[in-house]
Every structure is written in C-alpha cells, then in structure tokens.
Design an enzyme around this catalytic site. Structure first.
Site, short mmCIF file in Angstrom:
data_model
loop_
_atom_site.label_atom_id
_atom_site.label_comp_id
_atom_site.label_asym_id
_atom_site.label_seq_id
_atom_site.Cartn_x
_atom_site.Cartn_y
_atom_site.Cartn_z
N TYR A 14 0.84 -1.20 0.00
CA TYR A 14 0.00 0.00 0.00
C TYR A 14 0.87 1.25 0.00
CZ TYR A 14 -3.48 3.42 1.51
OH TYR A 14 -4.29 4.52 1.60
N LYS A 18 1.21 4.12 -3.05
CA LYS A 18 0.95 5.55 -2.85
C LYS A 18 2.14 6.37 -3.33
CE LYS A 18 -2.75 4.73 -1.93
NZ LYS A 18 -3.76 5.08 -2.89
N VAL A 45 -9.07 8.81 7.59
CA VAL A 45 -10.53 8.70 7.46
C VAL A 45 -10.99 7.33 7.93
CG1 VAL A 45 -12.47 8.82 5.85
CG2 VAL A 45 -10.49 10.31 5.53
N LYS A 46 -12.07 7.31 8.66
CA LYS A 46 -12.68 6.06 9.12
C LYS A 46 -13.25 5.31 7.93
CE LYS A 46 -14.15 8.12 13.46
NZ LYS A 46 -15.27 8.48 14.32
N THR A 47 -12.67 4.13 7.63
CA THR A 47 -13.14 3.32 6.51
C THR A 47 -13.11 1.85 6.91
OG1 THR A 47 -10.95 2.99 5.55
CG2 THR A 47 -12.19 4.93 4.81
N ASP A 48 -13.67 1.01 6.07
CA ASP A 48 -13.62 -0.42 6.33
C ASP A 48 -12.18 -0.94 6.30
OD1 ASP A 48 -16.37 -0.46 6.52
OD2 ASP A 48 -16.69 -1.24 4.50
N ASN A 50 -9.52 0.32 7.49
CA ASN A 50 -8.84 0.46 8.79
C ASN A 50 -9.79 0.14 9.95
OD1 ASN A 50 -10.35 2.89 9.35
ND2 ASN A 50 -8.89 4.02 8.12
#
Length: 89
Positions: A14, A18, A45-48, A50
């Site tokens: 990852y 980037k 940002v709160k995401t699936d 993480n």
C-alpha cells in the site's frame, strides 16, 4: 530486507503504491500542463480498510478531494495536498 533499509514493514505494498501514484502525478502534470493534475491525502478517514479506527469522518475526508475537483483552470498543478493544504512529497 525492508526493515534494515528503513522501509515500512506494515502495509508495504500500500505504501509503495501511494509513492508510485504520487510520482506518476508529477509526471502527468509535466506532460499535460493544461490539465490540473494533483494528488491528495484525505487524512486518517474512518473506513472499512482500517476497521473505522481513524479520526475523520468520510465527509471530512472528502473536503480536500472535492476542493481539487473544483479548482479553476488556472489552479495548482503537480502538487501534493494533505487534506486541504499543499504539502511536500
């Protein structure tokens, strides 16, 4: 061989993807100077991905990308933004 050379050992693919994307952004910006080509980090940002263990809401994280999507024709090019601020690569 990553750790002894100071490279990240967590989510390595990852991180490298980037870095490659940021580099490609600069290449495209030079090749097509009439386009507004920039890259951005929306922040933590709160995401699936993480497990929703970050700080920003999706709406807060979207502010920077929306700002860049709406820049005028004489706006910045080839830059890296950290949320809504120009940052260094």
């Amino acid at each position: 061989m990553l750790e002894p050379k100071g490279w990240p050992t967590f989510m390595t693919a990852y991180s490298f993807s980037k870095a490659a994307l940021n580099s490609y952004t600069r290449t495209l910006a030079k090749k097509f100077p009439t386009f507004r080509i920039n890259c951005i980090s929306p922040g933590f940002v709160k995401t699936d991905l993480n497990f929703n263990a970050r700080i920003l809401t999706i709406e807060e994280g979207a502010k920077g990308p929306v700002m860049l999507a709406l820049i005028p024709g004489d706006g910045p090019i080839g830059l890296f933004f950290n949320q809504m601020e120009v940052s260094t690569y």
